[in-house]
Scaffold this motif. Structure first.
Motif, PDB file in Angstrom:
ATOM      1  N   ALA A 197      38.374  73.149  15.562  1.00 50.12           N
ATOM      2  CA  ALA A 197      39.447  72.372  14.936  1.00 50.12           C
ATOM      3  C   ALA A 197      39.977  73.066  13.692  1.00 50.12           C
ATOM      4  CB  ALA A 197      38.950  70.978  14.588  1.00 50.12           C
ATOM      5  N   GLY A 198      39.145  73.858  13.027  1.00 55.08           N
ATOM      6  CA  GLY A 198      39.595  74.550  11.834  1.00 55.08           C
ATOM      7  C   GLY A 198      40.297  75.852  12.137  1.00 55.08           C
ATOM      8  N   ASN A 199      40.264  76.288  13.366  1.00 55.08           N
ATOM      9  CA  ASN A 199      40.862  77.558  13.759  1.00 55.08           C
ATOM     10  C   ASN A 199      41.718  77.372  15.002  1.00 55.08           C
ATOM     11  OD1 ASN A 199      39.420  79.356  11.834  1.00 55.08           O
ATOM     12  ND2 ASN A 199      37.654  78.500  12.876  1.00 55.08           N
ATOM     13  N   PRO A 200      42.830  76.664  14.887  1.00 52.38           N
ATOM     14  CA  PRO A 200      43.644  76.433  16.077  1.00 52.38           C
ATOM     15  C   PRO A 200      44.336  77.705  16.554  1.00 52.38           C
ATOM     16  CG  PRO A 200      44.797  75.677  14.139  1.00 52.38           C
ATOM     17  CD  PRO A 200      43.418  76.097  13.689  1.00 52.38           C
ATOM     18  N   HIS A 201      44.635  77.721  17.844  1.00 52.39           N
ATOM     19  CA  HIS A 201      45.454  78.787  18.406  1.00 52.39           C
ATOM     20  C   HIS A 201      46.898  78.394  18.104  1.00 52.39           C
ATOM     21  CE1 HIS A 201      46.918  81.793  21.225  1.00 52.39           C
ATOM     22  NE2 HIS A 201      47.738  80.877  21.678  1.00 52.39           N
ATOM     23  N   VAL A 202      47.657  79.288  17.507  1.00 50.22           N
ATOM     24  CA  VAL A 202      49.045  78.996  17.148  1.00 50.22           C
ATOM     25  C   VAL A 202      49.954  79.889  17.981  1.00 50.22           C
ATOM     26  CG1 VAL A 202      50.755  78.928  15.296  1.00 50.22           C
ATOM     27  CG2 VAL A 202      48.358  78.408  14.798  1.00 50.22           C
TER      28      VAL A 202
ATOM     29  N   TYR B 294      55.198  71.570  16.131  1.00 52.71           N
ATOM     30  CA  TYR B 294      56.084  71.549  14.974  1.00 52.71           C
ATOM     31  C   TYR B 294      57.504  71.715  15.480  1.00 52.71           C
ATOM     32  CZ  TYR B 294      58.858  72.932  11.028  1.00 52.71           C
ATOM     33  OH  TYR B 294      59.873  73.007  10.107  1.00 52.71           O
ATOM     34  N   VAL B 295      58.366  70.779  15.127  1.00 54.20           N
ATOM     35  CA  VAL B 295      59.776  70.818  15.521  1.00 54.20           C
ATOM     36  C   VAL B 295      60.588  71.276  14.315  1.00 54.20           C
ATOM     37  CG1 VAL B 295      61.726  69.473  16.382  1.00 54.20           C
ATOM     38  CG2 VAL B 295      59.401  68.931  17.149  1.00 54.20           C
ATOM     39  N   PRO B 296      61.266  72.420  14.418  1.00 50.03           N
ATOM     40  CA  PRO B 296      62.068  72.915  13.292  1.00 50.03           C
ATOM     41  C   PRO B 296      63.335  72.071  13.150  1.00 50.03           C
ATOM     42  CG  PRO B 296      62.485  74.236  15.220  1.00 50.03           C
ATOM     43  CD  PRO B 296      61.398  73.263  15.600  1.00 50.03           C
ATOM     44  N   THR B 297      64.148  72.390  12.172  1.00 52.15           N
ATOM     45  CA  THR B 297      65.428  71.709  12.024  1.00 52.15           C
ATOM     46  C   THR B 297      66.283  71.996  13.254  1.00 52.15           C
ATOM     47  OG1 THR B 297      65.291  71.927   9.638  1.00 52.15           O
ATOM     48  CG2 THR B 297      67.472  71.474  10.567  1.00 52.15           C
ATOM     49  N   ILE B 298      66.756  70.944  13.884  1.00 55.89           N
ATOM     50  CA  ILE B 298      67.558  71.055  15.112  1.00 55.89           C
ATOM     51  C   ILE B 298      68.748  70.108  14.998  1.00 55.89           C
ATOM     52  CG2 ILE B 298      65.603  71.670  16.595  1.00 55.89           C
ATOM     53  CD1 ILE B 298      65.473  68.746  17.501  1.00 55.89           C
ATOM     54  N   GLU B 299      69.701  70.273  15.922  1.00 49.70           N
ATOM     55  CA  GLU B 299      70.728  69.245  16.054  1.00 49.70           C
ATOM     56  C   GLU B 299      70.051  68.043  16.703  1.00 49.70           C
ATOM     57  OE1 GLU B 299      72.956  72.256  17.791  1.00 49.70           O
ATOM     58  OE2 GLU B 299      72.583  72.904  15.756  1.00 49.70           O
TER      59      GLU B 299
ATOM     60  N   GLY C 251      64.587  67.133  13.467  1.00 55.91           N
ATOM     61  CA  GLY C 251      63.482  68.062  13.269  1.00 55.91           C
ATOM     62  C   GLY C 251      62.876  68.020  11.883  1.00 55.91           C
ATOM     63  N   GLY C 252      62.070  69.055  11.614  1.00 57.79           N
ATOM     64  CA  GLY C 252      61.363  69.128  10.349  1.00 57.79           C
ATOM     65  C   GLY C 252      60.109  68.285  10.345  1.00 57.79           C
ATOM     66  N   TYR C 253      59.464  68.102  11.490  1.00 59.45           N
ATOM     67  CA  TYR C 253      58.261  67.274  11.582  1.00 59.45           C
ATOM     68  C   TYR C 253      57.308  67.860  12.625  1.00 59.45           C
ATOM     69  CZ  TYR C 253      60.896  65.515  15.584  1.00 59.45           C
ATOM     70  OH  TYR C 253      61.619  65.433  16.734  1.00 59.45           O
ATOM     71  N   THR C 254      56.100  67.303  12.648  1.00 64.67           N
ATOM     72  CA  THR C 254      55.096  67.677  13.637  1.00 64.67           C
ATOM     73  C   THR C 254      54.689  66.428  14.392  1.00 64.67           C
ATOM     74  OG1 THR C 254      54.253  69.432  12.214  1.00 64.67           O
ATOM     75  CG2 THR C 254      52.804  68.691  13.953  1.00 64.67           C
ATOM     76  N   PHE C 255      54.501  66.549  15.706  1.00 61.54           N
ATOM     77  CA  PHE C 255      53.974  65.413  16.461  1.00 61.54           C
ATOM     78  C   PHE C 255      52.769  65.849  17.271  1.00 61.54           C
ATOM     79  CE2 PHE C 255      57.016  67.123  19.558  1.00 61.54           C
ATOM     80  CZ  PHE C 255      56.416  66.912  20.801  1.00 61.54           C
ATOM     81  N   ASP C 256      51.802  64.933  17.363  1.00 61.35           N
ATOM     82  CA  ASP C 256      50.605  65.160  18.171  1.00 61.35           C
ATOM     83  C   ASP C 256      50.882  64.718  19.591  1.00 61.35           C
ATOM     84  OD1 ASP C 256      48.971  66.121  16.121  1.00 61.35           O
ATOM     85  OD2 ASP C 256      48.502  64.092  15.477  1.00 61.35           O
ATOM     86  N   VAL C 257      50.336  65.444  20.544  1.00 60.79           N
ATOM     87  CA  VAL C 257      50.507  65.105  21.947  1.00 60.79           C
ATOM     88  C   VAL C 257      49.292  64.286  22.381  1.00 60.79           C
ATOM     89  CG1 VAL C 257      50.765  66.020  24.268  1.00 60.79           C
ATOM     90  CG2 VAL C 257      51.883  67.148  22.343  1.00 60.79           C
ATOM     91  N   PRO C 258      49.486  63.021  22.764  1.00 60.99           N
ATOM     92  CA  PRO C 258      48.348  62.199  23.169  1.00 60.99           C
ATOM     93  C   PRO C 258      47.838  62.584  24.555  1.00 60.99           C
ATOM     94  CG  PRO C 258      50.371  60.973  23.464  1.00 60.99           C
ATOM     95  CD  PRO C 258      50.740  62.293  22.812  1.00 60.99           C
TER      96      PRO C 258
ATOM     97  N   ASP D 290      69.259  79.555  18.149  1.00 55.00           N
ATOM     98  CA  ASP D 290      67.868  79.637  18.593  1.00 55.00           C
ATOM     99  C   ASP D 290      67.001  78.724  17.727  1.00 55.00           C
ATOM    100  OD1 ASP D 290      68.811  81.555  20.297  1.00 55.00           O
ATOM    101  OD2 ASP D 290      67.687  83.207  19.409  1.00 55.00           O
ATOM    102  N   ARG D 291      65.988  78.125  18.318  1.00 55.76           N
ATOM    103  CA  ARG D 291      65.063  77.236  17.601  1.00 55.76           C
ATOM    104  C   ARG D 291      63.637  77.668  17.927  1.00 55.76           C
ATOM    105  NH1 ARG D 291      69.012  75.510  14.466  1.00 55.76           N
ATOM    106  NH2 ARG D 291      70.543  74.270  15.573  1.00 55.76           N
ATOM    107  N   ALA D 292      62.803  77.856  16.892  1.00 54.47           N
ATOM    108  CA  ALA D 292      61.419  78.299  17.084  1.00 54.47           C
ATOM    109  C   ALA D 292      60.467  77.128  16.846  1.00 54.47           C
ATOM    110  CB  ALA D 292      61.087  79.451  16.151  1.00 54.47           C
ATOM    111  N   PHE D 293      59.824  76.660  17.903  1.00 60.58           N
ATOM    112  CA  PHE D 293      58.847  75.582  17.832  1.00 60.58           C
ATOM    113  C   PHE D 293      57.462  76.204  17.691  1.00 60.58           C
ATOM    114  CE2 PHE D 293      62.487  74.024  20.087  1.00 60.58           C
ATOM    115  CZ  PHE D 293      62.631  72.726  19.649  1.00 60.58           C
ATOM    116  N   LYS D 294      56.612  75.630  16.840  1.00 58.51           N
ATOM    117  CA  LYS D 294      55.236  76.111  16.671  1.00 58.51           C
ATOM    118  C   LYS D 294      54.317  75.179  17.450  1.00 58.51           C
ATOM    119  CE  LYS D 294      55.667  79.304  13.390  1.00 58.51           C
ATOM    120  NZ  LYS D 294      55.521  80.676  13.641  1.00 58.51           N
TER     121      LYS D 294
END
Length: 137
Positions: A25-30, A59-64, A102-109, A129-133
């Motif tokens: 949990a402390g070392n996620p794959h990004v 992580y959702v970047p700034t998007i339309e 955008g500008g937020y993170t959501f967890d996938v249940p 272009d939009r880069a999602f993490k």
């Protein structure tokens, strides 16, 4: 004799601690999934899910303004379907946040351990272009 037994046990515990790896949990794959400029609904290229991963945050970047959700594959990246979960125990819900900019993170249940690949999909076209993490652990 008792001190010797305690000393031996302490040595075994210390040796065992040296061979334990870091907590996952402390070392996620990004990973980064880039949605190329598209004027209609579009998906990112596929991202491989590490075998040990069972959880995902996006992580959702700034998007339309758009809905953002996932498509997953369980057959090595050949066939994809929209990822749905049952957060209320009754209804199959398209997993993703409500439309936003955008500008937020959501967890996938529900976990992602059964899948091999995923794609991020926007419900509306984007003008750049939009880069999602993707954080997987």
């Amino acid at each position: 004799m008792r001190k010797l037994a305690l000393l031996a046990m302490a040595a075994l515990l210390l040796a065992a601690a040296l061979f334990v790896g870091p907590a996952s949990a402390g070392n996620p794959h990004v990973a980064t999934a880039t949605l190329a400029y598209a004027t209609d609904n579009a998906v990112t290229p596929a991202v491989a899910i590490p075998k040990a991963a069972t959880h995902l945050a996006v992580y959702v970047p700034t998007i339309e303004s758009s809905t953002v959700y996932l498509q997953v594959s369980g057959d090595g990246g050949t066939t994809y379907a929209d990822y749905r979960s049952t957060p209320n125990g009754t209804n199959m819900i398209l997993t993703g946040p409500a439309a936003g900019t955008g500008g937020y993170t959501f967890d996938v249940p529900g976990g992602i351990g059964a899948f091999t690949h995923l794609k991020v999909k926007c419900g509306t076209g984007q003008t750049a272009d939009r880069a999602f993490k993707l954080f997987m652990w």
